[in-house]
Write a protein that holds these residues in place. Structure first.
Motif, short mmCIF file in Angstrom:
data_model
loop_
_atom_site.label_atom_id
_atom_site.label_comp_id
_atom_site.label_asym_id
_atom_site.label_seq_id
_atom_site.Cartn_x
_atom_site.Cartn_y
_atom_site.Cartn_z
N ASP A 123 2.32 -15.61 -22.33
CA ASP A 123 1.62 -15.96 -21.09
C ASP A 123 0.23 -15.31 -21.12
OD1 ASP A 123 0.59 -16.12 -18.58
OD2 ASP A 123 2.12 -14.89 -17.62
N THR A 124 -0.76 -16.03 -21.60
CA THR A 124 -2.08 -15.41 -21.75
C THR A 124 -2.96 -15.60 -20.52
OG1 THR A 124 -2.82 -17.41 -22.85
CG2 THR A 124 -2.11 -15.60 -24.27
N GLN A 125 -2.43 -16.26 -19.47
CA GLN A 125 -3.27 -16.55 -18.30
C GLN A 125 -3.24 -15.42 -17.27
OE1 GLN A 125 -5.36 -19.14 -18.33
NE2 GLN A 125 -4.48 -19.20 -20.39
N THR A 126 -2.03 -14.85 -17.05
CA THR A 126 -1.89 -13.83 -15.99
C THR A 126 -2.78 -12.63 -16.29
OG1 THR A 126 0.40 -14.52 -15.89
CG2 THR A 126 -0.17 -12.53 -14.67
N VAL A 127 -3.40 -12.11 -15.26
CA VAL A 127 -4.20 -10.88 -15.42
C VAL A 127 -3.30 -9.70 -15.05
CG1 VAL A 127 -6.18 -9.59 -14.59
CG2 VAL A 127 -6.34 -12.07 -14.91
N TRP A 128 -3.24 -8.73 -15.94
CA TRP A 128 -2.36 -7.56 -15.73
C TRP A 128 -3.20 -6.29 -15.61
CZ3 TRP A 128 2.89 -8.56 -15.50
CH2 TRP A 128 3.32 -9.77 -16.03
N ALA A 129 -2.61 -5.29 -15.00
CA ALA A 129 -3.23 -3.95 -15.02
C ALA A 129 -2.38 -3.08 -15.94
CB ALA A 129 -3.26 -3.37 -13.62
N ARG A 130 -3.04 -2.31 -16.79
CA ARG A 130 -2.29 -1.44 -17.73
C ARG A 130 -2.06 -0.09 -17.06
NH1 ARG A 130 -5.47 -1.17 -23.20
NH2 ARG A 130 -3.70 0.19 -23.60
N THR A 131 -0.79 0.32 -17.00
CA THR A 131 -0.49 1.56 -16.27
C THR A 131 -0.77 2.81 -17.09
OG1 THR A 131 1.79 1.62 -17.06
CG2 THR A 131 1.38 0.43 -15.01
N GLY A 132 -0.79 2.68 -18.43
CA GLY A 132 -0.94 3.89 -19.25
C GLY A 132 0.37 4.65 -19.38
N PHE A 133 1.49 4.02 -18.98
CA PHE A 133 2.79 4.68 -19.12
C PHE A 133 3.68 3.87 -20.06
CE2 PHE A 133 1.33 6.98 -15.52
CZ PHE A 133 2.01 8.20 -15.56
N LEU A 134 4.48 4.57 -20.83
CA LEU A 134 5.43 3.90 -21.73
C LEU A 134 6.76 3.75 -21.01
CD1 LEU A 134 4.55 5.94 -24.89
CD2 LEU A 134 4.18 3.50 -24.60
N GLY A 135 7.38 2.61 -21.18
CA GLY A 135 8.68 2.42 -20.54
C GLY A 135 9.38 1.23 -21.16
N PHE A 136 10.54 0.89 -20.61
CA PHE A 136 11.26 -0.30 -21.08
C PHE A 136 12.03 -0.88 -19.90
CE2 PHE A 136 14.00 3.35 -21.79
CZ PHE A 136 15.26 2.93 -21.38
N LEU A 137 12.43 -2.13 -20.03
CA LEU A 137 13.20 -2.81 -18.99
C LEU A 137 14.59 -3.09 -19.52
CD1 LEU A 137 10.53 -5.36 -17.82
CD2 LEU A 137 11.71 -3.80 -16.30
N ARG A 138 15.58 -3.02 -18.66
CA ARG A 138 16.94 -3.37 -19.04
C ARG A 138 17.57 -4.18 -17.93
NH1 ARG A 138 19.80 -2.48 -24.03
NH2 ARG A 138 17.96 -1.90 -25.21
N ARG A 139 18.28 -5.23 -18.29
CA ARG A 139 19.01 -5.98 -17.28
C ARG A 139 20.33 -5.25 -17.06
NH1 ARG A 139 18.58 -12.25 -16.53
NH2 ARG A 139 16.92 -11.40 -15.25
N THR A 140 20.64 -4.92 -15.81
CA THR A 140 21.86 -4.16 -15.54
C THR A 140 22.99 -5.11 -15.11
OG1 THR A 140 21.31 -3.86 -13.22
CG2 THR A 140 20.48 -2.22 -14.74
N GLU A 141 24.17 -4.55 -14.93
CA GLU A 141 25.32 -5.35 -14.48
C GLU A 141 25.28 -5.59 -12.97
OE1 GLU A 141 27.47 -6.73 -16.61
OE2 GLU A 141 26.15 -5.86 -18.13
N LEU A 142 24.38 -4.87 -12.28
CA LEU A 142 24.36 -4.95 -10.81
C LEU A 142 23.61 -6.20 -10.35
CD1 LEU A 142 23.26 -1.25 -10.36
CD2 LEU A 142 25.58 -2.12 -10.17
N THR A 143 23.88 -6.62 -9.15
CA THR A 143 23.11 -7.76 -8.61
C THR A 143 22.27 -7.28 -7.45
OG1 THR A 143 24.98 -8.25 -7.20
CG2 THR A 143 24.79 -9.54 -9.21
N ASP A 144 21.11 -7.90 -7.28
CA ASP A 144 20.26 -7.49 -6.16
C ASP A 144 20.47 -8.45 -4.99
OD1 ASP A 144 18.88 -9.72 -6.91
OD2 ASP A 144 17.38 -8.61 -8.06
N ALA A 145 19.67 -8.29 -3.95
CA ALA A 145 19.89 -9.02 -2.69
C ALA A 145 19.91 -10.53 -2.92
CB ALA A 145 18.80 -8.65 -1.70
N SER A 146 19.12 -11.00 -3.88
CA SER A 146 19.05 -12.46 -4.08
C SER A 146 20.23 -12.98 -4.89
CB SER A 146 17.74 -12.79 -4.79
OG SER A 146 17.74 -12.15 -6.06
N GLY A 147 21.11 -12.08 -5.32
CA GLY A 147 22.25 -12.53 -6.12
C GLY A 147 21.96 -12.57 -7.62
N GLU A 148 20.69 -12.31 -7.98
CA GLU A 148 20.33 -12.27 -9.41
C GLU A 148 20.79 -10.94 -10.00
OE1 GLU A 148 18.25 -14.54 -11.30
OE2 GLU A 148 18.95 -15.82 -9.65
#
Length: 1520
Positions: free
Chosen positions: A1371-1396
């Motif tokens: 996705d080369t269109q979206t403009v992002w801000a770089r936080t300067g922090f290292l991290g990672f994302l993980r999909r958990t087993e929990l569901t949020d309010a939207s059911g996702e």
């Protein structure tokens, strides 16, 4: 010097050449270029300026970095004179080793080592400007003494005029000291071209932060350190494929050229037959009875006092009658509930001082007569003697319940309050029996002891302390005891009525076998010399030999050495009566020098050379071998000069041409009569060794001990070894006993011992003996600096290999410099002679090492103290770079894969692209309302109009009383007054910047809205601290200047402070802009409230100093401000009916937004708790939460820490005061860092008692580009915690592991992603999207991101991509801000309010702070956690790098004299857990590590302070 430096002085180098040299140096120090490449390029650069020295290689004229001799000074080894043929005997001289060491050291003269810095309170610490730069002609104050000839630690910049021009070009300015000059002097006296960065204005140098001050001792010391590390000794690494996160430790491969044994298989050596003479008594007790009844007047034992006077002579008659009396008393007079206390075979402890051989002998024989088993032990002097616990273990395992002692000794034992002997640590309960005559009962005439035994039952138990410090009991049977006495009688040719002088401990080992047992069998007279007398008069034993015309003497080489030192000027001493001088520790290969020196001096006094008889013994095999005098048929003595290098590979090689590293050994005689001896491999199956191979000596004989008492498992290994031939066939049907001695069988069947198994240290694939290393250390002229007999060498396991540690006692009169010089020479000598690095060398104050009972050092206890950090050294030198050669290969960066294959790779691996977003900002409000809420000033006016009396803010003070409350209308009116004052008094125009310098409170909020009302841009600034103006005021000034503020709004008190005399010392007070005091401004309205023309107009500036020491201001537009408030409102469900408690600093980031913006936007009531008030009352915040029943509360880590530390023990008191936290739904820690799990968990546990729900505590995450990315909020799943593999993380990989698995690191989610926020993980270099198994930079896209940095110095260009970054593919269109922090994302087993399914964001650390070391990425907090766990005295810790060295700063929470204990433990911990070598350990006082208001460590400020030598450290250790 001439061949290295002078040619460079003649020609001043042009600036561009100097610049190229600087770049080259930098490349080398960072490891980007090899040493060879560096030298080649350097030579090329200098070729035009260096007149070539005749025939020399130009690359050698450059500063030679090889840490050996410089090419022009070291004589080639081949030019040595040929050795005269008669020199053969010379090599056995005992001073040869000293000469070898001196020769080895001569090679090292060139290598400079940085000396550790130690605080001397008398030295007043000068400011950094006052230091003379180390590269000019004069040395700084502390280094004045370093320029003596031959110093090892002189500053390197003096010795190499050409050295390190890049160092001089480094900017002098830094974020903490910006006033240093911008030119530095060159050796030639020409100023360097002023570096471009130094041209920046002096004030806000924080934005520039380029360099370090060179004018400090620190940087010159570190430069020395880098010079010592330029060419680390390291075997060539094997090439192998390294999987990205499998860090394989380098296994040292055997060197193909190493020597291998070549001889044939050895044959078993058989001793002469034991000629059992008919005159010999059938048992030892029969002999005692015979002599006691037939020769009652014959002297048995003479005891001396400390003046050398004979106090008592025990006759055989007396010994017999008193032993009988004791046996009768023990068997018949001791009862327990009418049962006899003892039965035959019970063990009894004998506790007798070394000065009382008479009572000991009586007790020993009394026990044998009563069929009891004596267990002799040392007298415990204090309740915490070295090794006392282990003795307790021995007594417990032997089931000892009774201890025999003398009246005098019992009086000296530590007593409990009852007057009984105190219970010693780890000892079983004992009954003490005093056996002086008056306490014993005379047996009836018809009573006879039944014991006349010579069978397999245990006769006595001798204690033995192993290398690890555990104490075991070696059981000797009656049969072995008799056989030992007979074998010694035959081997030594003892005859009746001979006199023996005994200097050894009579309770164990040779002192017991010769001086108590064999002597009684042969009716000999023993003169026992106590240790205290030897200390007072080392010649006493020789005088007694003269006085008693003794035929035999039993000594250790130490006693011979002592008497040599004391013999000068002694007349009339003759040793002609001696036929045997038994050297009991002949098994120590270094005893040869004492024997030689002793013979040299005393041969003139009647000592015959053949009289000296070294012997070898071990607790398990008793006497192993002893040299016989020629009249008893012994072959002539032999010697061998062995190559140390060969020995380290377990091979015997006679003196090769390497004159330096050799070991001269003498034989310890022949095997004992009736014994068979063989040598087997040390490890694994006991194969027989080859004839030229060193192994463990094993003995098969009836005269060895039988077992470790009560320990069957290890008994079998040691006492029942069956040696086998190379084919695997057993060599004998009878088992052998392992002696623990390493050696070989030489010519004439003589036994040679080269060391003990206990002193063996296996480093890599080579074996070194502790005694050899002690000898080398002693050869480095130690007498001036350390005590000769007080050196301990042992090994500790660090990173799966033994590391050598040497500890010595320093003489009180030795200076720091001298001791350090001695230490560095010892290191070099050991390196040269043994080819092994010493890991740690420590000097401790005199008399502080734990002593063994009879002098010497208790090695295992010393080792224990070293490992526990209880050694308290006064000087430490660590050399991990030199010794640790098994680190994994540095990681090579993989060539980057292209975008397409990256995406394909992600999909093939079944990984998702790592992106996530918060809830959609749905159009909940209709467009009217959304428009109306676009500008905060409009919202405030609307609230003042619609709900004027609604309470928005409550401010509390330390007592918990409400100091001010503000309703909507009050806030509106105050803001109007401020706006009017700004327009009229300060005459500001729209868009002007205004600095708000207020303490946390409602005035700050009113001033903020006042600025918005008149169209000015507010900048909140933390006020200066009145007690600390010099450091806090410049920051205020800097923010005011950088933000281009046209006016300062503040209170009356702060106005006075800003213009005070004290302020004048810190800043130029004349340059402040207009200062408006808002305490008494007139009540005026503004004509019209400013309304911004568009939502993108600047609303306010948010300034903050990052942890890397950079002051950064971000621009927040009105649109972003409203979007931020809206997201927080939705996430936390904030409505006018809600109350929240805030304990945060209101000056920047989310703290500012919650304090000043959110209440006005959402209408909820905020209870404001200023963090400074917690200093006076730590429970204020918790009390407020409970009092106002706040469901939502915010705090910082420093607040949480204050509560956890200050209130942890007071939860019961708080409960009584009515503090109840069960109302809290969510308690959020506002932070810009990785969540501190340990702190949040301990906080939850501690205050769970007050009703705090277990899952209430969570964290938030924001940064400069977006102050609120994640925030737990009130709804949604609980925060999740995962465990990741720390090793994989270093390679930017995320690998989940189970809790508790090795290298696991717990990470907790940083809160839920806010509504309207999108997050993606991008590669730090290629900027492509990453899969969720990778660690990358967190990028964020959100309506409330800041609009950009606001700086005065054209840095926007550099940083623009922080706010407008685009992915390189995907996705080369979206403009992002770089936080300067290292991290990672993980999909958990929990569901949020939207059911996702819920996506969790885990923040690992700041990209700017991450350390790139060995090709891997480390996060300071992980290393710091390991360091804090290393020792209980570590209060806090911070790490940073300088060039490529890791620097660890440790705050000491303890006594200054214990500071140096931390050096080794910190180094070990970081090596073990992170595979990193610490370059510098700095130990400082508590509170030195700077921490900002958010509770984050300011590591870069610390680094600048360290390099500018401003930390006033207690100790700085430079690890070589």
């Amino acid at each position: 010097m001439a061949e290295r430096g002078c040619p460079l002085e003649a020609v001043p180098l042009p600036a561009e050449v100097r610049e190229s040299l600087a770049e080259l140096e930098l490349e080398l120090s960072e490891g980007d270029i090899t040493q060879k490449g560096y030298e080649k390029k350097r030579a090329k650069l200098l070729a035009r300026y260096v007149p070539l020295i005749q025939g020399a290689d130009p690359s050698l004229q450059a500063e030679t970095r090889i840490p050996g001799p410089s090419p022009a000074t070291a004589p080639a080894p081949r030019q040595q004179k040929p050795r005269p043929s008669h020199a053969r005997d010379e090599r056995f001289r005992s001073d040869v080793h000293t000469e070898a060491v001196q020769a080895a050291l001569a090679k090292y003269k060139e290598r400079k080592m940085p000396m550790p810095s130690k605080r001397r309170s008398v030295l007043t610490h000068m400011s950094v400007e006052a230091y003379t730069p180390p590269d000019t002609s004069s040395a700084s104050e502390d280094e004045g003494s370093l320029r003596r000839p031959g110093r090892l630690a002189s500053a390197p910049l003096q010795s190499h005029p050409s050295v390190e021009p890049w160092l001089e070009q480094v900017t002098q300015g830094s974020s903490t000291s910006s006033s240093a000059s911008s030119t530095s002097s060159h050796p030639g006296g020409q100023p360097a071209a002023a570096p471009s960065a130094a041209a920046a204005p002096a004030g806000p140098a924080a934005l520039a932060r380029v360099g370090v001050p060179v004018s400090s001792r620190v940087s010159s010391k570190i430069q020395q350190l880098l010079n010592t590390l330029k060419k680390p000794k390291r075997p060539p690494l094997k090439e192998f494929f390294v999987d990205d996160f499998e860090e394989l430790l380098e296994v040292q491969q055997p060197d193909p050229s190493q020597p291998k044994p070549e001889g044939g298989q050895m044959a078993v050596l058989e001793g002469e037959l034991l000629a059992v003479g008919s005159t010999w008594p059938p048992s030892l007790l029969a002999a005692l009875q015979q002599w006691g009844t037939t020769q009652p007047k014959a002297p048995c034992l003479t005891a001396l006092d400390t003046t050398g006077k004979a106090v008592y002579t025990l006759t055989y008659g007396k010994l017999w009658s008193r032993s009988l009396k004791l046996a009768y008393t023990l068997l018949n007079k001791l009862t327990n509930k009418n049962e006899p206390l003892l039965k035959p075979g019970d063990r009894v402890a004998l506790v007798f001082p070394n000065s009382d051989p008479v009572m000991f002998t009586v007790a020993f024989y009394g026990c044998l007569l009563a069929e009891l088993v004596p267990v002799p032990i040392e007298v415990p002097l204090t309740r915490k003697d070295a090794g006392s616990r282990q003795v307790g273990f021995l007594l417990g395992s032997c089931g000892v319940a009774l201890a025999l002692t003398t009246d005098a000794c019992q009086k000296g034992l530590p007593k409990a309050q009852t007057g009984e002997v105190a219970a010693f640590k780890g000892w079983p309960p004992l009954t003490w029996l005093v056996i002086d005559g008056k306490h014993l009962t005379k047996p009836p005439k018809d009573w006879h002891p039944s014991a006349q035994d010579a069978g397999a039952g245990t006769a006595y138990i001798e204690y033995k302390t192993s290398k690890e410090g555990s104490t075991v009991g070696v059981a000797v049977s009656h049969a072995s005891l008799l056989a030992q006495c007979q074998a010694l009688t035959q081997a030594c040719g003892y005859s009746e009525a001979e006199t023996l002088t005994n200097v050894l401990d009579f309770k164990r080992d040779a002192g017991l076998w010769h001086g108590v047992l064999t002597s009684v069998m042969n009716r000999m007279h023993v003169v026992s010399i106590p240790y205290a007398l030897m200390k007072a008069n080392p010649l006493s034993w020789i005088q007694k030999v003269c006085a008693y015309k003794a035929r035999a003497a039993l000594v250790k080489s130490r006693d011979m050495h002592w008497s040599l030192l004391a013999q000068r000027g002694q007349r009339g001493v003759s040793l002609s009566s001696l036929r045997l001088l038994i050297v009991a520790d002949g098994a120590n290969p270094w005893s040869i020098s004492s024997c030689d020196a002793f013979l040299n001096v005393f041969q003139a006094r009647g000592l015959r050379p053949e009289v000296i008889c070294p012997c070898a013994s071990s607790p398990e095999a008793l006497t192993v071998a002893i040299r016989r005098p020629p009249d008893l048929g012994g072959p002539p003595p032999r010697r061998a000069v062995l190559s140390m290098s060969g020995l380290s590979h377990g091979v015997i090689r006679l003196d090769a041409e390497e004159k330096l590293s050799v070991l001269a050994v003498q034989d310890v005689g022949q095997a004992m009569p009736g014994a068979n001896v063989c040598v087997v491999k040390v490890e694994g199956i006991p194969y027989l060794c080859k004839t030229d191979e060193v192994g463990e000596i094993c003995v098969n004989s009836s005269a060895t001990a039988t077992a470790y008492y009560g320990l069957l498992g290890i008994t079998k290994n040691i006492f029942e070894t069956v040696p086998v031939t190379a084919g695997g066939a057993p060599i004998s049907d009878r088992p052998f006993t392992r002696t623990g001695l390493l050696g070989f069988i030489g010519p004439d069947n003589l036994v040679f011992v080269v060391g003990k198994l206990d002193g063996l240290m296996v480093v890599g694939v080579r074996r070194h003996n502790a005694d050899d290393i002690v000898a080398t250390a002693l050869a480095v002229e130690p007498m001036k600096f350390v005590y000769r007999g007080r050196i301990a060498v042992f090994s500790v396991t660090v990173l799966h290999d033994d590391r050598i540690v040497l500890v010595a006692e320093q003489r009180p009169d030795a200076s720091e410099e001298d001791s350090f010089q001695w230490m560095s020479r010892v290191l070099q000598a050991i390196d040269s002679i043994h080819q092994v690095g010493v890991y740690c060398l420590a000097l401790v104050p005199a008399n502080t090492l734990p002593k063994a009972p009879l002098g010497g050092i208790h090695i295992s206890e010393t080792k224990q103290r070293f490992l526990e950090g209880m050694l308290h050294p006064c000087n430490v030198l660590m050399c991990p770079h030199m010794c640790v050669t098994n680190l994994p290969k540095p990681r090579q960066k993989q060539p980057e894969v292209g975008p397409a294959s990256m995406i394909v790779g992600n999909l093939v691996a079944g990984r998702r692209i790592a992106q996530a977003s918060g809830r959609e900002l749905s159009h909940l409000e209709d467009s009217d309302q959304a428009r109306k809420f676009l500008f905060l000033p409009d919202v405030l006016q609307w609230r003042a109009h619609s709900t004027p009396e609604h309470l928005l803010f409550l401010l509390l003070n330390a007592k918990g009383t409400v100091t001010s409350t503000t309703t909507c209308i009050q806030l509106h009116k105050k803001a109007e007054r401020v706006a009017a004052a700004l327009m009229e008094k300060a005459r500001l125009t729209t868009g002007a910047h205004v600095a708000l310098v207020y303490p946390p409170g409602v005035d700050l909020i009113a001033a903020f809205y006042g600025c918005l009302y008149c169209g000015c841009v507010p900048v909140t600034v933390r006020p200066p601290h009145p007690q600390n103006l010099t450091t806090t005021l410049p920051t205020v000034k800097m923010i005011v200047e950088v933000s281009k503020s046209a006016c300062v709004l503040t209170t009356q008190a702060i106005t006075r402070l800003l213009k005070s005399k004290e302020a004048l010392a810190a800043v130029d007070v004349r340059t402040w802009p207009t200062i408006l005091d808002t305490d008494d401004i007139p009540k005026k309205k503004v004509a019209s409230i400013f309304r911004p023309p568009s939502p993108d107009v600047l609303a306010y500036l948010d300034f903050s100093v990052s942890t890397t020491g950079i002051l950064a201001g971000v621009k927040m537009s009105h649109a972003a401000t409203s979007a931020l408030c809206r997201s927080i409102k939705l996430q936390c469900e904030l409505y006018p009916s809600r109350q929240i408690a805030i304990c945060l600093d209101p000056y920047c980031g989310l703290g500012f937004a919650l304090w000043c913006l959110c209440s006005v936007y959402s209408g909820h009531q905020s209870v404001l708790v200023p963090p400074p008030e917690l200093e006076a009352n730590a429970s204020l915040w918790l009390w407020a939460v409970s009092q106002y029943k706040a469901r939502v509360t915010f705090c910082s880590y420093s607040v949480m820490e204050t509560c956890a530390r200050g209130l942890g023990a007071q939860t019961a008191v708080l409960r009584m005061k009515g503090v109840n936290l069960s109302c809290v739904r969510t308690c959020m820690v506002v932070a810009e860092e990785r969540p501190r799990i340990a702190l949040t968990q301990s906080f939850s546990k501690l205050f769970g008692d007050l009703g705090l729900p277990a899952r209430a505590v969570s964290t938030t995450f924001g940064c400069r580009v977006n102050v609120a990315i994640c925030l737990q909020g009130t709804a949604g799943p609980d925060p999740t915690t995962v465990y990741v593999d720390m090793r994989a993380l270093r390679h930017d990989r995320v690998r989940l592991v189970e809790r508790g698995s090795p290298h696991s690191l717990p990470l907790t989610e940083s809160g839920k992603i806010l509504p309207g926020v999108k997050v993606i993980i991008a590669h730090t270099e290629t900027r492509g999207p990453l899969g969720d198994s990778h660690l990358g930079e967190v990028w964020v896209s959100s309506p409330h991101s800041a609009a950009g940095y606001y700086t005065a110095y054209g840095e926007e260009g550099l940083r623009a991509d922080h706010f407008s970054a685009r992915l390189s593919f995907g996705d080369t269109q979206t403009v992002w801000a770089r936080t300067g922090f290292l991290g990672f994302l993980r999909r958990t087993e929990l569901t949020d309010a939207s059911g996702e399914r819920h996506d969790a964001l885990y923040v690992v650390g700041s990209l700017d702070e991450a350390l790139e070391l060995r090709g891997m990425r480390y996060h300071p907090v992980d290393i710091e956690t390991s360091v804090i766990r290393a020792h209980r005295s570590v209060a806090e810790c911070a790490v940073f790098t300088w060039t490529n060295l890791l620097v660890v700063v440790v705050e000491l929470d303890g006594l200054e004299q214990d500071a140096l204990d931390l050096v080794a433990l910190v180094t070990n911990a970081v090596l073990e857990e992170h595979l990193l070598v610490v370059g510098v350990v700095v130990i400082v006082d508590p509170g030195v590590i700077p921490i900002n208001s958010r509770g984050e460590k300011q590591r870069m400020h610390l680094r600048d302070g360290f390099l500018a030598d401003q930390l006033d450290p207690i100790y700085v250790a430079y690890n070589m």
